[in-house]
Write a protein that holds these residues in place. Sequence first.
Motif, PDB file in Angstrom:
ATOM      1  N   UNK A  23      -8.324 -10.011  -0.370  1.00 29.73           N
ATOM      2  CA  UNK A  23      -8.130 -11.441  -0.100  1.00 29.73           C
ATOM      3  C   UNK A  23      -7.663 -11.710   1.335  1.00 29.73           C
ATOM      4  N   UNK A  24      -8.036 -10.858   2.272  1.00 37.40           N
ATOM      5  CA  UNK A  24      -7.691 -11.083   3.676  1.00 37.40           C
ATOM      6  C   UNK A  24      -7.157  -9.837   4.345  1.00 37.40           C
ATOM      7  N   UNK A  25      -6.062 -10.018   5.080  1.00 38.47           N
ATOM      8  CA  UNK A  25      -5.444  -8.905   5.784  1.00 38.47           C
ATOM      9  C   UNK A  25      -3.941  -8.965   5.559  1.00 38.47           C
ATOM     10  N   UNK A  26      -3.344  -7.812   5.320  1.00 34.53           N
ATOM     11  CA  UNK A  26      -1.893  -7.730   5.205  1.00 34.53           C
ATOM     12  C   UNK A  26      -1.418  -6.868   6.372  1.00 34.53           C
ATOM     13  N   UNK A  27      -0.313  -7.255   6.971  1.00 39.28           N
ATOM     14  CA  UNK A  27       0.207  -6.519   8.126  1.00 39.28           C
ATOM     15  C   UNK A  27       1.575  -5.955   7.787  1.00 39.28           C
ATOM     16  N   UNK A  28       1.707  -4.641   7.969  1.00 45.17           N
ATOM     17  CA  UNK A  28       2.965  -3.957   7.706  1.00 45.17           C
ATOM     18  C   UNK A  28       3.509  -3.342   8.985  1.00 45.17           C
ATOM     19  N   UNK A  29       4.828  -3.399   9.130  1.00 46.18           N
ATOM     20  CA  UNK A  29       5.498  -2.638  10.171  1.00 46.18           C
ATOM     21  C   UNK A  29       6.168  -1.459   9.465  1.00 46.18           C
ATOM     22  N   UNK A  48      -1.786   7.878  -8.772  1.00 48.04           N
ATOM     23  CA  UNK A  48      -1.531   6.516  -8.311  1.00 48.04           C
ATOM     24  C   UNK A  48      -1.057   5.623  -9.450  1.00 48.04           C
ATOM     25  N   UNK A  49      -0.022   4.843  -9.163  1.00 53.30           N
ATOM     26  CA  UNK A  49       0.512   3.862 -10.103  1.00 53.30           C
ATOM     27  C   UNK A  49       1.207   2.792  -9.265  1.00 53.30           C
ATOM     28  N   UNK A  50       0.472   1.760  -8.846  1.00 56.59           N
ATOM     29  CA  UNK A  50       1.038   0.740  -7.963  1.00 56.59           C
ATOM     30  C   UNK A  50       2.307   0.081  -8.510  1.00 56.59           C
ATOM     31  N   UNK A  51       2.414  -0.040  -9.836  1.00 56.62           N
ATOM     32  CA  UNK A  51       3.617  -0.636 -10.420  1.00 56.62           C
ATOM     33  C   UNK A  51       4.861   0.183 -10.129  1.00 56.62           C
ATOM     34  N   UNK A  52       4.682   1.482  -9.867  1.00 56.97           N
ATOM     35  CA  UNK A  52       5.803   2.363  -9.539  1.00 56.97           C
ATOM     36  C   UNK A  52       5.861   2.670  -8.043  1.00 56.97           C
ATOM     37  N   UNK A  53       5.061   1.970  -7.243  1.00 59.99           N
ATOM     38  CA  UNK A  53       5.063   2.174  -5.805  1.00 59.99           C
ATOM     39  C   UNK A  53       4.312   3.412  -5.361  1.00 59.99           C
ATOM     40  N   UNK A  54       3.518   4.000  -6.250  1.00 58.93           N
ATOM     41  CA  UNK A  54       2.740   5.201  -5.924  1.00 58.93           C
ATOM     42  C   UNK A  54       1.302   4.760  -5.680  1.00 58.93           C
ATOM     43  N   UNK A  55       0.898   4.758  -4.397  1.00 58.79           N
ATOM     44  CA  UNK A  55      -0.434   4.279  -4.059  1.00 58.79           C
ATOM     45  C   UNK A  55      -1.328   5.429  -3.608  1.00 58.79           C
ATOM     46  N   UNK A  56      -2.585   5.290  -3.927  1.00 54.95           N
ATOM     47  CA  UNK A  56      -3.572   6.329  -3.626  1.00 54.95           C
ATOM     48  C   UNK A  56      -3.863   6.393  -2.135  1.00 54.95           C
ATOM     49  N   UNK A  57      -4.118   7.612  -1.677  1.00 55.98           N
ATOM     50  CA  UNK A  57      -4.546   7.806  -0.294  1.00 55.98           C
ATOM     51  C   UNK A  57      -5.940   7.241  -0.072  1.00 55.98           C
ATOM     52  N   UNK A  58      -6.624   6.875  -1.146  1.00 59.24           N
ATOM     53  CA  UNK A  58      -7.965   6.298  -1.050  1.00 59.24           C
ATOM     54  C   UNK A  58      -7.946   4.775  -1.097  1.00 59.24           C
ATOM     55  N   UNK A  59      -6.779   4.192  -1.434  1.00 56.15           N
ATOM     56  CA  UNK A  59      -6.662   2.732  -1.486  1.00 56.15           C
ATOM     57  C   UNK A  59      -6.631   2.180  -0.061  1.00 56.15           C
ATOM     58  N   UNK A  60      -6.947   0.895   0.113  1.00 53.57           N
ATOM     59  CA  UNK A  60      -6.922   0.334   1.467  1.00 53.57           C
ATOM     60  C   UNK A  60      -5.564   0.516   2.164  1.00 53.57           C
ATOM     61  N   UNK A  61      -4.480   0.263   1.448  1.00 49.15           N
ATOM     62  CA  UNK A  61      -3.158   0.394   2.062  1.00 49.15           C
ATOM     63  C   UNK A  61      -2.853   1.855   2.368  1.00 49.15           C
ATOM     64  N   UNK A  62      -3.031   2.732   1.386  1.00 51.49           N
ATOM     65  CA  UNK A  62      -2.750   4.148   1.586  1.00 51.49           C
ATOM     66  C   UNK A  62      -3.562   4.741   2.724  1.00 51.49           C
TER      67      UNK A  62
END
Length: 157
Positions: free
Chosen positions: A145-151, A113-127
Amino acid sequence: MAKETLLTSEGLAKLENELEDLKTIRRKEVADKIKVAISFGDLSENSEYDEAKNEQAMIEARILQIEAMLKNVKILDSDSLDTETVSLGSRVRVLDTEFDEEETFQIVGSTEANPDQGRISDESPIGKNLLGHRVDDIVAIPVPNGTVTYKILEIMM
């Protein structure tokens, strides 16, 4: 039992290269630093010696950590990925519905995982929340800090 380390083939190569560098180059460099520091005499008040020994300890700890990861590694097979649902290894193009901004993530194991490179962990909230969804799904993700909604716009290999 040790935790399985999930890696892409690229991530495996990076870890193996880091291990090789630590064992062949960095160990020698720190050994040379220790020899020089010892030549200064009195080790009880020798900050160069203390610093070199601390560096040596960090290198050895990292070597052990990488070796342990490599013993329990599972390579993500890109050939087994499909573009129907988001899975480990997928690249996902999403639209942040609040800010109308597109982002692209690759879902990887926590080691890579390296969020700066767009590589997010499968254990992170988004992943974690994107896994299993399909194109056009709208996913509400609780973040600190709340909720983010992605399509989900596209799933790529």
